[in-house]
Design a protein around this motif. Sequence first.
Motif, PDB file in Angstrom:
ATOM      1  N   PHE A 182       0.787  -1.231   0.000  1.00  0.00           N
ATOM      2  CA  PHE A 182       0.000   0.000   0.000  1.00  0.00           C
ATOM      3  C   PHE A 182       0.821   1.284   0.000  1.00  0.00           C
ATOM      4  O   PHE A 182       0.261   2.380  -0.104  1.00  0.00           O
ATOM      5  CB  PHE A 182      -0.948   0.012   1.202  1.00  0.00           C
ATOM      6  N   GLY A 183       2.145   1.168   0.117  1.00  0.00           N
ATOM      7  CA  GLY A 183       2.994   2.353   0.112  1.00  0.00           C
ATOM      8  C   GLY A 183       3.358   2.814   1.513  1.00  0.00           C
ATOM      9  O   GLY A 183       2.651   2.557   2.489  1.00  0.00           O
ATOM     10  N   GLY A 184       4.487   3.511   1.598  1.00  0.00           N
ATOM     11  CA  GLY A 184       5.019   3.903   2.897  1.00  0.00           C
ATOM     12  C   GLY A 184       4.150   4.862   3.675  1.00  0.00           C
ATOM     13  O   GLY A 184       4.135   4.832   4.910  1.00  0.00           O
ATOM     14  N   ALA A 185       3.417   5.727   2.985  1.00  0.00           N
ATOM     15  CA  ALA A 185       2.606   6.716   3.685  1.00  0.00           C
ATOM     16  C   ALA A 185       1.378   6.100   4.341  1.00  0.00           C
ATOM     17  O   ALA A 185       0.758   6.717   5.202  1.00  0.00           O
ATOM     18  CB  ALA A 185       2.174   7.822   2.719  1.00  0.00           C
ATOM     19  N   HIS A 186       1.023   4.879   3.934  1.00  0.00           N
ATOM     20  CA  HIS A 186      -0.232   4.287   4.400  1.00  0.00           C
ATOM     21  C   HIS A 186      -0.194   3.953   5.890  1.00  0.00           C
ATOM     22  O   HIS A 186      -1.133   4.278   6.625  1.00  0.00           O
ATOM     23  CB  HIS A 186      -0.547   3.030   3.591  1.00  0.00           C
ATOM     24  N   ALA A 187       0.856   3.271   6.349  1.00  0.00           N
ATOM     25  CA  ALA A 187       0.884   2.811   7.740  1.00  0.00           C
ATOM     26  C   ALA A 187       2.124   3.301   8.484  1.00  0.00           C
ATOM     27  O   ALA A 187       2.462   2.769   9.536  1.00  0.00           O
ATOM     28  CB  ALA A 187       0.816   1.289   7.793  1.00  0.00           C
ATOM     29  N   ARG A 188       2.780   4.316   7.950  1.00  0.00           N
ATOM     30  CA  ARG A 188       4.012   4.807   8.570  1.00  0.00           C
ATOM     31  C   ARG A 188       3.767   5.259  10.004  1.00  0.00           C
ATOM     32  O   ARG A 188       4.526   4.922  10.926  1.00  0.00           O
ATOM     33  CB  ARG A 188       4.594   5.956   7.745  1.00  0.00           C
ATOM     34  N   ASN A 189       2.721   6.045  10.222  1.00  0.00           N
ATOM     35  CA  ASN A 189       2.459   6.549  11.568  1.00  0.00           C
ATOM     36  C   ASN A 189       2.166   5.417  12.543  1.00  0.00           C
ATOM     37  O   ASN A 189       2.522   5.499  13.726  1.00  0.00           O
ATOM     38  CB  ASN A 189       1.292   7.536  11.549  1.00  0.00           C
ATOM     39  N   ALA A 190       1.517   4.362  12.055  1.00  0.00           N
ATOM     40  CA  ALA A 190       1.231   3.224  12.932  1.00  0.00           C
ATOM     41  C   ALA A 190       2.525   2.537  13.363  1.00  0.00           C
ATOM     42  O   ALA A 190       2.675   2.133  14.522  1.00  0.00           O
ATOM     43  CB  ALA A 190       0.306   2.236  12.224  1.00  0.00           C
ATOM     44  N   LEU A 191       3.472   2.398  12.431  1.00  0.00           N
ATOM     45  CA  LEU A 191       4.762   1.800  12.792  1.00  0.00           C
ATOM     46  C   LEU A 191       5.500   2.682  13.791  1.00  0.00           C
ATOM     47  O   LEU A 191       6.056   2.190  14.785  1.00  0.00           O
ATOM     48  CB  LEU A 191       5.625   1.597  11.547  1.00  0.00           C
ATOM     49  N   VAL A 192       5.522   3.981  13.542  1.00  0.00           N
ATOM     50  CA  VAL A 192       6.201   4.902  14.458  1.00  0.00           C
ATOM     51  C   VAL A 192       5.578   4.832  15.851  1.00  0.00           C
ATOM     52  O   VAL A 192       6.281   4.818  16.866  1.00  0.00           O
ATOM     53  CB  VAL A 192       6.152   6.343  13.897  1.00  0.00           C
ATOM     54  N   GLN A 193       4.246   4.767  15.907  1.00  0.00           N
ATOM     55  CA  GLN A 193       3.552   4.662  17.197  1.00  0.00           C
ATOM     56  C   GLN A 193       3.956   3.370  17.916  1.00  0.00           C
ATOM     57  O   GLN A 193       4.211   3.362  19.125  1.00  0.00           O
ATOM     58  CB  GLN A 193       2.046   4.679  16.967  1.00  0.00           C
ATOM     59  N   TYR A 194       4.030   2.276  17.169  1.00  0.00           N
ATOM     60  CA  TYR A 194       4.415   0.993  17.770  1.00  0.00           C
ATOM     61  C   TYR A 194       5.845   1.048  18.312  1.00  0.00           C
ATOM     62  O   TYR A 194       6.106   0.649  19.454  1.00  0.00           O
ATOM     63  CB  TYR A 194       4.290  -0.125  16.735  1.00  0.00           C
ATOM     64  N   LEU A 195       6.772   1.560  17.507  1.00  0.00           N
ATOM     65  CA  LEU A 195       8.166   1.623  17.949  1.00  0.00           C
ATOM     66  C   LEU A 195       8.328   2.575  19.124  1.00  0.00           C
ATOM     67  O   LEU A 195       9.126   2.329  20.031  1.00  0.00           O
ATOM     68  CB  LEU A 195       9.059   2.062  16.783  1.00  0.00           C
ATOM     69  N   HIS A 196       7.557   3.651  19.111  1.00  0.00           N
ATOM     70  CA  HIS A 196       7.615   4.611  20.219  1.00  0.00           C
ATOM     71  C   HIS A 196       7.248   3.938  21.535  1.00  0.00           C
ATOM     72  O   HIS A 196       7.841   4.225  22.591  1.00  0.00           O
ATOM     73  CB  HIS A 196       6.661   5.779  19.923  1.00  0.00           C
ATOM     74  N   GLY A 197       6.292   3.023  21.487  1.00  0.00           N
ATOM     75  CA  GLY A 197       5.888   2.332  22.701  1.00  0.00           C
ATOM     76  C   GLY A 197       6.817   1.199  23.103  1.00  0.00           C
ATOM     77  O   GLY A 197       6.895   0.849  24.278  1.00  0.00           O
ATOM     78  N   GLU A 198       7.551   0.624  22.147  1.00  0.00           N
ATOM     79  CA  GLU A 198       8.370  -0.552  22.416  1.00  0.00           C
ATOM     80  C   GLU A 198       9.841  -0.250  22.676  1.00  0.00           C
ATOM     81  O   GLU A 198      10.458  -0.824  23.573  1.00  0.00           O
ATOM     82  CB  GLU A 198       8.274  -1.520  21.221  1.00  0.00           C
ATOM     83  N   SER A 422       2.406   6.713  -1.972  1.00  0.00           N
ATOM     84  CA  SER A 422       3.858   6.704  -2.130  1.00  0.00           C
ATOM     85  C   SER A 422       4.330   7.897  -2.939  1.00  0.00           C
ATOM     86  O   SER A 422       3.937   8.065  -4.099  1.00  0.00           O
ATOM     87  CB  SER A 422       4.283   5.402  -2.831  1.00  0.00           C
ATOM     88  N   ALA A 423       5.172   8.709  -2.330  1.00  0.00           N
ATOM     89  CA  ALA A 423       5.758   9.843  -3.056  1.00  0.00           C
ATOM     90  C   ALA A 423       6.663   9.353  -4.174  1.00  0.00           C
ATOM     91  O   ALA A 423       6.776   9.999  -5.221  1.00  0.00           O
ATOM     92  CB  ALA A 423       6.537  10.729  -2.087  1.00  0.00           C
ATOM     93  N   ARG A 424       7.297   8.206  -3.959  1.00  0.00           N
ATOM     94  CA  ARG A 424       8.170   7.668  -5.016  1.00  0.00           C
ATOM     95  C   ARG A 424       7.358   7.289  -6.246  1.00  0.00           C
ATOM     96  O   ARG A 424       7.800   7.489  -7.384  1.00  0.00           O
ATOM     97  CB  ARG A 424       8.957   6.471  -4.497  1.00  0.00           C
ATOM     98  N   CYS A 425       6.179   6.729  -6.051  1.00  0.00           N
ATOM     99  CA  CYS A 425       5.326   6.398  -7.198  1.00  0.00           C
ATOM    100  C   CYS A 425       5.001   7.647  -8.007  1.00  0.00           C
ATOM    101  O   CYS A 425       5.021   7.626  -9.239  1.00  0.00           O
ATOM    102  CB  CYS A 425       4.039   5.728  -6.724  1.00  0.00           C
ATOM    103  N   HIS A 426       4.721   8.737  -7.303  1.00  0.00           N
ATOM    104  CA  HIS A 426       4.398   9.977  -8.009  1.00  0.00           C
ATOM    105  C   HIS A 426       5.594  10.477  -8.815  1.00  0.00           C
ATOM    106  O   HIS A 426       5.427  11.063  -9.890  1.00  0.00           O
ATOM    107  CB  HIS A 426       3.922  11.037  -7.017  1.00  0.00           C
ATOM    108  N   SER A 427       6.808  10.224  -8.331  1.00  0.00           N
ATOM    109  CA  SER A 427       7.989  10.668  -9.075  1.00  0.00           C
ATOM    110  C   SER A 427       8.118   9.914 -10.395  1.00  0.00           C
ATOM    111  O   SER A 427       8.556  10.475 -11.405  1.00  0.00           O
ATOM    112  CB  SER A 427       9.255  10.491  -8.232  1.00  0.00           C
ATOM    113  N   TYR A 428       7.723   8.624 -10.401  1.00  0.00           N
ATOM    114  CA  TYR A 428       7.753   7.856 -11.646  1.00  0.00           C
ATOM    115  C   TYR A 428       6.727   8.410 -12.644  1.00  0.00           C
ATOM    116  O   TYR A 428       6.976   8.440 -13.852  1.00  0.00           O
ATOM    117  CB  TYR A 428       7.466   6.380 -11.364  1.00  0.00           C
ATOM    118  N   VAL A 429       5.580   8.825 -12.123  1.00  0.00           N
ATOM    119  CA  VAL A 429       4.566   9.398 -12.999  1.00  0.00           C
ATOM    120  C   VAL A 429       5.059  10.721 -13.583  1.00  0.00           C
ATOM    121  O   VAL A 429       4.826  11.026 -14.760  1.00  0.00           O
ATOM    122  CB  VAL A 429       3.241   9.592 -12.234  1.00  0.00           C
ATOM    123  N   ILE A 430       5.748  11.503 -12.767  1.00  0.00           N
ATOM    124  CA  ILE A 430       6.293  12.772 -13.263  1.00  0.00           C
ATOM    125  C   ILE A 430       7.258  12.518 -14.412  1.00  0.00           C
ATOM    126  O   ILE A 430       7.210  13.208 -15.449  1.00  0.00           O
ATOM    127  CB  ILE A 430       6.979  13.543 -12.112  1.00  0.00           C
TER     128      ILE A 430
END
Length: 466
Positions: A182-198, A422-430
């Motif tokens: 789904f791309g990095g922007a989709h669940a990035r905050n969830a991963l950061v939240q998990y690591l912040h707690g662990e 994904s910002a990278r996907c948009h760069s390919y479209v550009i």
Amino acid sequence: MPTNERLVALMTEAGFLDGRGEVGRKKFARAVNESAAGRAAGKRFNHTYVGRWLAGVTPRDDATRDAIREALAVRLGRRISPDELGFRSMLSVSPDVGLAYPYRPDDGVNSVAELLEADLAGTAALSNAPANVGAWHDASMAWLVDAQQRLGSGSGPKRVGASDVERLRTMRSTFDRIDSTFGGAHARNALVQYLHGEFPLLLRAQGTADVRAALFSAAGESTQLAAWMSYDAGHHGLAQRYFIQALGFADAGEDRLLAASILDAMSHQASFLGRYREAANMARAARLGTQSAGVAILTSHFYAMEARALARLGEASACDRAMGAAIDHFDRHTPGDGPAWLDYFDDAELAAELGHCHRDLGRPDRAIEFATRALDSASGDYVRSDFFVAMVLADAHLDRGDVDEGCQIAAQAFAVGEGLESARCHSYVIEFRERLAPHRQSPSVREFTASVRNTRMWSRSQPSSP
């Protein structure tokens, strides 16, 4: 009931308890007042202050927070980091946090804890920061000369075991699959939240040398994923900081192969940002630092990243040598003989890397050959990677003058990639849109642009419109 569970845990560990075995607010207030930082704060604290801190209220001034840390540190006989106190709302972060390679494992833990805290708070100075070119060089050199101190036994209240390491690795695998699909922007905050707690409790915990080494290696993998997801989401300064600290964690865990792979990932980001010389150098440093290990599949990937950078520089002969070495080392490996986290690098992935190189060297026929091979042999498990190589194939067809075919392939890629954040996907479209510009009057281009005009892929990628 107290809501600042971290402060409650520290006070309990330090023995600030009343006669009923509950946190002793008056006893703790006296200790804060008697600390050197408390005396310098110029105020007297009582049980009411402590009650507010336990309820989640953050002291407004640094002096008070320093006094709380000192009162706890004196009792516990160890340094207390700001993140351990559980205060968040008054976060103040240096714009340079995370850029320095952590020469001590504890420094890396503190830096990552601060980064995760600032990331969750949406600190603009980090989320919008550009990459720092000098930090790439400094981190590469520090790792190559093996300057980091070795792990200690840990000083926190928790003890860690093999199950903690396995849990961290399992969660990392789960988020990695979400990222790829789904791309990095989709669940990035969830991963950061998990690591912040662990992370803070785990990485400061006590444990055997073997378990703590494995734990830091697993932390390196997880922090590298946070870096990848931040990079994919377009937060480049933040991603660079996570990469550098991941490199330090891998080194602390004495995982030379993982550390080199992180340096290799930093090379990938540098290429994306147009720092091709730095990218080539980091890929070479990763290879140099693991020569004695002789892991063919990993060396193949390092050569592929070097080739990607050299292709962008237009250095065809050097790129051809690097591509040849990537193929040679790939052919030498036996499936399963590399680290588990490199299992994704198969025939399809190598062909995709070579397709990128030939496209950038202006060789559309060869780019079409390798990109087609990559798509034909792809497992379908990595949606974002499939999108990338499909767009390379579309680019190559346009470069060869096959406008109809290029538009058809791009339309198919858009259908697959529409769900990617994904910002990278948009760069390919550009890049594709720039190639379309000379053909703007073609009926195929008009039909294609009409069909994709309202897609997210198209609308969020805005060069000069064809």
